[in-house]
Enzyme design. Structure first.
Site, PDB file in Angstrom:
ATOM      1  N   ASP A   1     -25.635 -42.267 -21.319  1.00 43.88           N
ATOM      2  CA  ASP A   1     -26.701 -43.261 -21.314  1.00 43.88           C
ATOM      3  C   ASP A   1     -26.229 -44.390 -22.220  1.00 43.88           C
ATOM      4  O   ASP A   1     -25.283 -44.233 -23.004  1.00 43.88           O
ATOM      5  CB  ASP A   1     -28.022 -42.652 -21.795  1.00 43.88           C
ATOM      6  N   TRP A   2     -26.886 -45.544 -22.114  1.00 46.30           N
ATOM      7  CA  TRP A   2     -26.389 -46.743 -22.778  1.00 46.30           C
ATOM      8  C   TRP A   2     -26.532 -46.613 -24.297  1.00 46.30           C
ATOM      9  O   TRP A   2     -27.633 -46.463 -24.810  1.00 46.30           O
ATOM     10  CB  TRP A   2     -27.127 -47.970 -22.246  1.00 46.30           C
TER      11      TRP A   2
END
Length: 744
Positions: A276-277
């Site tokens: 995920d970012w």
């Protein structure tokens, strides 16, 4: 910027409706029984891949292991290796973003179809609709030249307050996997990788960046992993996204147990793991423990953990170049798999087409749930009706964009008011009143960078002039429809809700309108439960819609007017009060630095049914404009071996006057078990169209292995021998027939 939208001409609206209705009505129970199987990642290009890797520099290899722009890694142009191009898209393909920041790229050709949210898709209880969602969205991604969709999100709905409940699908692992698998298969059939997220136990936004989730092993295996396991083993998902949170003390993007031991070693996952970012916290550890690509913001791309730091780690001997090659090979394999490399005819795709709007309509029409219908208040009978009051900010609110998270730039989003205008005869006057204002306390809006449970704080005082306008509209109209509920600014990624009260003073407004016009129907547009018991008692009809896509308003109008018979069923339990829900009853949400899932396997309806707590509306519940009877329910045998499949058949009779679809649900229970069990668990379902007065035989197949529990001591799935009760009904609280079978 508010997006422009396109109105239908009356003729086009009728054509679209007829086309959609025919398609919707022609699916049958067979679709729910179809096994959707994905295509395995191939190894036929391995010699070519090995040759490419041998020609790459260390810097080129590592460039493929981290973001080189907001939504792509680095390719190697001189060797013909393209970037792996990703796109957000739980509701449709996100607008194009600048390469190095979150600002829109300013394209004029990145409009897309807005599809119903995950909760709506699950509410169809129709695997065929999920497959349609996948193929349709896959075509849109290809039209935008994308290789990977950062979706579907299949985390469990553990709390009704979850900011992403609208996007997640269900509180039930079986329903979750039966919707997720055909979606992924459909998507990947169009040469696009699904990136299934968020692996795993990412069930709250509060403190998601660091909260350490503690789940016992049996609960992990039976509740939180089945949809992911099916995504890997059945759908053959090409990518998995690691979650933000910790699990048993280790961040999930560097969690050896989850990424290596379970995902790859046990399940045989052959694809790539994407972070995920900004969810990565180490270099050598993340790589060794199973991460392949690090994505994120906001620092320069070369400062990522798997960028310059990784080059240094290889040069110092901390990480071997052989380890780097392993991850590069995985990435190249999936690029070949979706034909981004290696030639072959790749899906060209199409976007924002009439066909795709029809796909969105079909899903939306099957997602709408009829919760209450006293004295057949619905469908609306227009004989003698000269005026209809349409009340509520949600009658005109658009939800394609909004909130913190991925939205869609679309040219078409039919609101409920527009849908009614499109469908009602011109002789009927619509008296519209906004009723309530969508307002937030700017001082307490919450800092989205600091994920908390305190956002968004609403102003719940009604505006007297708006109330007066709504009351007057209701008084002078034959019928009133209030569009209430929520929106994507209130239900949003990055914050969980504070409570279940209806925001913006809506409950008070609804009571005032009901007082002057008892023929008031309440339609909720929302993605997650609210406390609506008082309203439910007082209004003759309650309808639940969702963030329901480009055609949501038309689908909703068709349901209200009876052109479509509602067939949606709740994919989660609607509690009477938040403290009835398990995570809250056990005081184990949201936790602090650690959250312990104290309810164990008793998530959702499992808790309500086992503890004998009455919900407001149960899991699997939804009414129809017709009535159904279940008759002659039986299993094909009385005794089964462990490797066999139970076949349960039931005759579904439409005892009413209109054609309709019913969802046959099969729950299993074992009363004399040696282990702790829920009172019942969903193990099969099928949606069937039955003509008025007609009868259809529905067969649901349940592999005996579906009755297994996870034996922690033996580290394996075990089917306990003995007698089981199979319960056939049309909701978790409306069981029509019970069948006893014995497992040897």
């Amino acid at each position: 910027m508010k997006n422009k939208f396109i109105y239908f001409s009356a003729a086009l609206a009728v054509m679209l409706f007829v086309s959609c209705k025919n398609e919707v009505q022609n699916s049958d129970a067979a679709s729910a029984q179809k096994e959707y199987k994905g295509k395995e990642i191939g190894t036929e290009h391995d010699a070519e891949i090995d040759k490419l890797i041998s020609q790459m520099t260390l810097e080129e290899k590592i460039g493929m292991l981290h973001g080189n722009s907001m939504f792509a890694n680095a390719g190697v142009k001189r060797l013909g290796i393209p970037e792996l191009k990703m796109a957000d898209g739980p509701l449709g393909v996100r607008e194009e973003i600048s390469r190095d920041n979150w600002a829109p790229a300013g394209w004029t050709n990145d409009f897309a179809t807005y599809y119903p949210a995950g909760g709506a898709l699950a509410a169809t209880w129709n695997a065929e609709m999920a497959h349609t969602f996948g193929t349709s969205l896959g075509e849109e991604l290809r039209a935008r030249d994308k290789d990977m969709l950062l979706s579907p999100a299949i985390n469990m709905v553990r709390t009704p307050l979850g900011g992403r409940t609208y996007e997640y699908m269900s509180e039930d692992p079986f329903l979750n996997k039966k919707i997720a698998v055909p979606l992924i298969v459909g998507l990947q059939e169009k040469d696009v990788m699904a990136c299934v997220k968020h692996f795993a136990a990412n069930n709250q936004e509060t403190n998601r960046d660091y909260v350490d989730v503690q789940i016992d092993e049996r609960t992990l295996r039976e509740i939180y992993l089945p949809a992911f396991e099916a995504s890997v083993k059945e759908a053959k998902a090409y990518s998995i996204m690691g979650a933000y949170n910790k699990f048993r003390g280790e961040y999930l993007c560097e969690n050896d147990y989850m990424l290596n031991k379970i995902l790859r070693d046990e399940w045989g996952f052959k694809g790539v793991v994407v972070s995920d970012w900004a969810a990565v916290h180490s270099t050598a550890k993340a790589l060794k423990n199973g991460l392949d690509i690090e994505m994120g913001t906001p620092k320069p791309f070369n400062e990522f953990f798997l960028a310059d730091k990784l080059i240094a780690a290889v040069k110092s001997g901390e990480v071997s170049e052989k380890e780097i090659d392993l991850h590069v090979k995985r990435i190249l394999r999936v690029l070949f798999q979706v034909k981004a490399m290696g030639g072959g005819e790749r899906t060209k795709g199409s976007i924002a087409t009439e066909a795709h709007y029809q796909d969105a309509y079909k899903i939306a029409a099957e997602a709408v749930v009829l919760l209450k219908n006293e004295n057949n208040a619905l469908p609306l009978k227009l004989d003698g009706v000269k005026s209809i009051a349409v009340i509520g900010n949600n009658a005109t609110k658009k939800n394609a964009l909004g909130g913190f998270g991925a939205g869609v730039k679309t040219k078409r989003e039919i609101t409920p008011l527009e849908g009614l205008k499109n469908r009602l005869p011109s002789s009927i006057k619509i008296n519209y009143a906004e009723g309530y204002l969508e307002r937030y306390d700017e001082k307490n809006k919450g800092n989205l960078g600091n994920i908390t449970s305190n956002g968004p704080v609403t102003i719940d005082q009604l505006d007297p002039a708006k109330v007066q306008e709504a009351v007057e509209a209701a008084k002078k109209s034959d019928v009133a429809i209030i569009f209430a509920g929520s929106n994507r600014d209130y239900e949003t990624e990055a914050s969980d809700r504070r409570d279940l009260h209806l925001p913006f003073g809506q409950e008070e407004l609804i009571q005032k309108v009901l007082a002057v016009n008892p023929k008031t129907i309440v339609v909720f547009v929302a993605g997650a439960p609210f406390e609506i018991e008082n309203i439910s008692k007082k209004t003759p009809a309650v309808v639940w819609s969702w963030f329901n896509g480009s055609e949501g308003g038309n689908a909703l109008a068709d349901v209200l007017l009876g052109k479509v018979n509602p067939s949606g069923k709740l994919p989660w339990t609607m509690p009477k009060a938040i403290m009835d829900s398990p995570a809250h009853a056990t005081n184990s949400f949201p936790g602090g630095k650690t959250v312990n899932y104290a309810e164990g396997i008793l998530i959702g309806y499992r808790w309500f049914d086992t503890k004998n707590i009455a919900p407001l509306y149960p899991f699997g519940y939804g009414l129809s404009y017709t009535t159904f009877a279940f008759e002659n329910a039986k299993a094909d045998k009385t005794d089964y071996a462990q490797n066999e499949t139970i076949s349960v058949s039931v005759e579904v009779k439409n005892t009413g006057k209109v054609d309709g679809k019913e969802v046959v649900q099969l729950y299993a229970s074992k009363s004399d078990s040696k282990i702790t069990r829920a009172a019942q668990e969903l193990k099969g379902f099928a949606k069937v169209l039955v003509k008025a007065g007609g009868l259809e035989t529905v067969t649901i197949k349940v592999p005996v292995k579906e009755l297994a529990y996870y034996d922690v001591a033996a580290k394996k799935w075990t089917v306990e021998p003995g007698q089981y009760t199979l319960k056939v009904g049309n909701s978790s609280r409306d069981i029509k027939k019970e069948i006893a079978v014995t497992i040897k």
